[in-house]
Scaffold this motif. Structure first.
Motif, short mmCIF file in Angstrom:
data_model
loop_
_atom_site.label_atom_id
_atom_site.label_comp_id
_atom_site.label_asym_id
_atom_site.label_seq_id
_atom_site.Cartn_x
_atom_site.Cartn_y
_atom_site.Cartn_z
N LEU A 13 -16.58 -114.37 -39.61
CA LEU A 13 -17.41 -116.01 -40.16
C LEU A 13 -15.95 -117.35 -39.92
O LEU A 13 -16.10 -118.56 -40.52
CB LEU A 13 -17.66 -116.24 -41.68
CG LEU A 13 -18.62 -114.88 -41.20
CD1 LEU A 13 -19.60 -114.99 -43.39
CD2 LEU A 13 -19.55 -116.05 -40.11
N ASP A 14 -13.81 -116.73 -39.84
CA ASP A 14 -13.28 -117.41 -40.01
C ASP A 14 -13.01 -117.78 -41.57
O ASP A 14 -13.13 -119.03 -41.51
CB ASP A 14 -13.16 -118.40 -39.31
CG ASP A 14 -11.75 -119.02 -39.27
OD1 ASP A 14 -11.14 -118.63 -39.40
OD2 ASP A 14 -11.54 -120.26 -38.06
N LEU A 15 -13.01 -117.34 -42.72
CA LEU A 15 -13.52 -117.61 -43.98
C LEU A 15 -13.05 -116.40 -44.33
O LEU A 15 -12.43 -114.87 -43.68
CB LEU A 15 -14.74 -117.00 -44.78
CG LEU A 15 -15.85 -118.39 -44.42
CD1 LEU A 15 -17.00 -117.99 -44.87
CD2 LEU A 15 -15.58 -119.74 -44.78
N TRP A 52 -10.84 -113.92 -50.12
CA TRP A 52 -10.22 -114.50 -51.11
C TRP A 52 -9.57 -115.22 -51.68
O TRP A 52 -9.11 -115.72 -52.54
CB TRP A 52 -8.82 -113.10 -51.36
CG TRP A 52 -9.34 -112.20 -51.29
CD1 TRP A 52 -8.21 -111.62 -52.16
CD2 TRP A 52 -9.36 -110.82 -50.85
NE1 TRP A 52 -8.57 -110.14 -52.54
CE2 TRP A 52 -9.68 -109.55 -51.93
CE3 TRP A 52 -10.12 -111.19 -49.58
CZ2 TRP A 52 -9.65 -108.34 -51.55
CZ3 TRP A 52 -10.67 -109.74 -49.16
CH2 TRP A 52 -10.69 -108.74 -50.28
N ALA A 53 -9.87 -116.62 -50.45
CA ALA A 53 -8.89 -117.55 -50.98
C ALA A 53 -10.76 -119.21 -50.73
O ALA A 53 -10.23 -119.87 -51.41
CB ALA A 53 -7.97 -117.64 -50.07
N THR A 54 -11.99 -118.87 -50.45
CA THR A 54 -12.85 -119.45 -50.46
C THR A 54 -13.59 -119.91 -50.82
O THR A 54 -13.77 -119.06 -52.01
CB THR A 54 -13.62 -119.30 -48.65
OG1 THR A 54 -12.89 -119.18 -48.22
CG2 THR A 54 -14.03 -120.45 -48.57
N SER A 55 -13.53 -121.31 -51.87
CA SER A 55 -14.07 -121.38 -52.75
C SER A 55 -15.71 -121.08 -53.44
O SER A 55 -16.74 -121.47 -51.50
CB SER A 55 -14.38 -122.69 -53.39
OG SER A 55 -14.97 -123.59 -52.17
N GLY A 111 -21.25 -121.55 -49.64
CA GLY A 111 -22.50 -122.30 -49.72
C GLY A 111 -22.49 -122.49 -48.76
O GLY A 111 -23.81 -123.20 -48.12
N ALA A 112 -21.11 -124.11 -48.20
CA ALA A 112 -21.64 -125.30 -47.42
C ALA A 112 -21.38 -124.28 -46.13
O ALA A 112 -22.47 -124.48 -45.21
CB ALA A 112 -20.05 -126.51 -47.47
N HIS A 113 -21.17 -122.80 -45.82
CA HIS A 113 -20.85 -122.15 -44.64
C HIS A 113 -22.12 -121.97 -44.35
O HIS A 113 -22.53 -121.62 -43.61
CB HIS A 113 -19.53 -121.14 -44.67
CG HIS A 113 -19.29 -120.60 -43.41
ND1 HIS A 113 -18.00 -121.15 -43.28
CD2 HIS A 113 -19.48 -119.94 -42.48
CE1 HIS A 113 -18.24 -121.16 -41.79
NE2 HIS A 113 -18.70 -119.52 -41.51
N ALA A 114 -23.00 -121.10 -45.53
CA ALA A 114 -23.89 -120.44 -45.24
C ALA A 114 -24.97 -121.69 -44.61
O ALA A 114 -25.93 -121.86 -43.51
CB ALA A 114 -24.58 -119.98 -46.70
#
Lengths: 190, 363
Positions: free
Chosen positions: B188-190, B193-196, B201-204
């Motif tokens: 997912l390129d996420l 540990w660092a993603t809010s 949610g925006a990714h989903a």
């Protein structure tokens, strides 16, 4: 206001989403051993027929849709609205072109139609699967041709146009499958 | 005109020797019986369960791991907000009926045994989790849980793989390890540990997992759970190119998902926790166990604070476990494995009901 919790979800349950009534097609409970539980559902918009996927947090509460499947008798068309009657209560209800949709092509006075009511008003109308209708207009065709090979367009009393065998003539009654819009057979007055 | 029907329960009094009437009586008796008296699982699946239990007991006996039993009913319950404990009233004292909780896993009393010097132990038992019902969930299910004092998580993963190969009778089943962070980065390129939460949610939304108008109120871990279960899990426990099933150990969880695992400090702290996946299904969860009583007390309190905010029942935390940790739980690794799901793989069942004699709807 009636509501459902996600643990009541099952196929056929009618719920409100974004102001529209939906029917649950499929419900799957998903949960990691240590983590958030979800209900992943496929739902069908009862106004548009579109099927979409939605995800709920398990335990969430959803408003129930006041949707009722019933059978109404088609009375008449006044040029703008279709008028129906509940054969039990004799209550009369009207539906516009958006609600009646394709069924308008097939129904005639006295027909019993499957109608879905939303908040007491028609949401969708389904013509009976098979209807018997008279032919108002078609090419005379060749006499003696009973083979059924080929076909010709025929305009029915409701205005619908179906492809019929060459031997079928103006004034005759035919049986039509409304789901596919196809000729089934010649018919006698019931 | 038909004769009035005899009241229910009097059919046995029908005189014998009247074939027509006995036939009617039998038909009536059949109709009166619920159609759901029969078991769900075919006999072959019940036999597979018995074989699985026999094999796992032999496996642990060979390795000198002691089988134990601990109480199903407890005055304390799991505080984990993701677990709903069922409860019952125990009428030991008529004046003060006591609420007892059905365990969601035998973890706490087993750790008390370890602290008392039991050495390596295992248990096979039914555990109970409220509200969990689906293709892979049943509110009452069979768990195998075991603990290895002095072992690292790596050693325990090797033993889990050996056990699953033995129980599935597939000695050559391949096994891989993958970190939670690499899984999210690769697919997912996420960076979990660092993603809010908002970005997750925006990714989903972008992946079409949730509709734009969905009012899903999730925190960071909730979104990670959503992405993991709906997007990544189906591909776990399978070879990416051939699609053939293999064992995937997902390791090194975000510290916020440590549950009862020790946190390994470092530049990027991780929870010493793994989950085992096979053929897209979560099978087991393992920890390098938290042994610090103060830290455990703090996690109980944090769980209860989350419960209070969410309006969930405020269950009593296990003081017995805290006492055992204070007295000294040896460094150990432990794991719980869902036996019904393993049986689903053994019998190629798509639904958990196919391996249960009587699912809850027929219980």
């Amino acid at each position: 206001m009636a509501t459902y919790k996600t643990n009541e979800f099952k196929g056929g349950l009618k719920i409100m989403l974004d102001g529209d009534p939906y029917s649950i097609v499929e419900n799957e409970f998903v949960k990691p051993g240590k983590g958030q539980a979800f209900n992943r559902v496929r739902v069908k918009n009862l106004k548009t027929g579109r099927v979409v996927e939605r995800t709920f947090k398990s335990g969430d509460v959803v408003e129930a849709a006041d949707v009722l499947d019933t059978e109404l008798q088609y009375l008449y068309y006044d040029g703008e609205l279709w008028h129906f009657m509940d054969p039990n209560s004799f209550e009369q209800l009207t539906a516009d072109a958006a609600v009646v949709g394709e069924a308008a092509k097939w129904i005639k006075e006295q027909d019993l139609c499957a109608v879905t009511l939303f908040n007491g008003q028609p949401l969708s109308v389904e013509a009976p699967n098979f209807v018997v209708l008279a032919i108002n207009e078609t090419d005379p065709g060749l006499k003696g041709d009973t083979s059924g090979g080929g076909g010709k367009p025929a305009t029915l009393e409701t205005g619908a146009v179906v492809n019929v065998p060459l031997f079928v003539q103006i004034g005759e009654l035919i049986k039509v499958d409304t789901r596919s819009g196809t000729y089934v057979s010649r018919a006698k007055e019931e | 005109m038909s004769a009035p029907r005899p009241p229910a329960g009097t059919t046995a009094a029908t005189p014998a020797g009247s074939p027509a009437r006995t036939k009617t009586a039998r038909a009536a008796a059949r109709a009166a019986v619920s159609p759901d008296w029969r078991p769900c699982a075919p006999l072959a699946h019940l036999q597979a369960r018995a074989a699985l239990l026999r094999d796992l007991r032999e496996f642990f006996a060979d390795r000198g791991v002691l089988e134990v039993e601990t109480p199903i009913l407890s005055r304390a319950a799991a505080t984990d907000p993701a677990l709903a404990s069922l409860h019952t009233d125990c009428l030991l004292d008529a004046a003060a009926a006591q609420t007892l909780y059905l365990h969601t896993s035998p973890e706490f009393p087993m750790k008390r045994l370890l602290a008392a010097g039991s050495g390596p132990i295992y248990q096979v038992c039914k555990v109970f989790r409220g509200g969990e019902r689906g293709r892979r969930h049943h509110p009452e299910f069979s768990l195998l849980e075991w603990y290895r004092p002095g072992w690292s998580l790596e050693c325990l993963m090797d033993e889990v793989a050996a056990l699953v190969r033995c129980l599935l009778r597939r000695p050559n089943l391949a096994s891989t390890r993958l970190t939670y962070r690499d899984l999210f980065l690769d697919h997912l390129d996420l960076d979990p540990w660092a993603t809010s939460a908002a970005a997750l949610g925006a990714h989903a939304h972008a992946l079409g997992l949730v509709g734009v108008a969905d009012q899903l109120d999730l925190d960071r871990d909730g979104w990670l759970d959503l992405l993991l279960t709906q997007c990544l899990e189906p591909g776990l426990g399978r070879d990416a190119t051939t699609g053939r099933p293999h064992l995937t150990f997902l390791c090194d969880y975000p510290p916020s998902q440590a549950a009862l695992a020790r946190i390994r400090p470092g530049p990027v702290p991780v929870a010493a926790r793994f989950e085992l996946y096979l053929d897209g299904m979560e099978l087991a969860n393992g920890f390098e166990e938290l042994t610090d009583a103060d830290e455990q007390r703090a996690r109980f309190a944090a769980d209860l604070a989350v419960r209070a905010r969410a309006g969930q029942p405020l269950v009593p935390p296990d003081e017995g476990l805290l006492g055992a940790l204070a007295a000294g739980l040896p460094a150990c690794a432990g794991v719980a494995l869902g036996l019904d799901r393993l049986l689903m793989l053994v019998t190629a069942a798509a639904h958990i009901d196919a391996v249960l004699a009587f699912p809850v709807e027929r219980a």
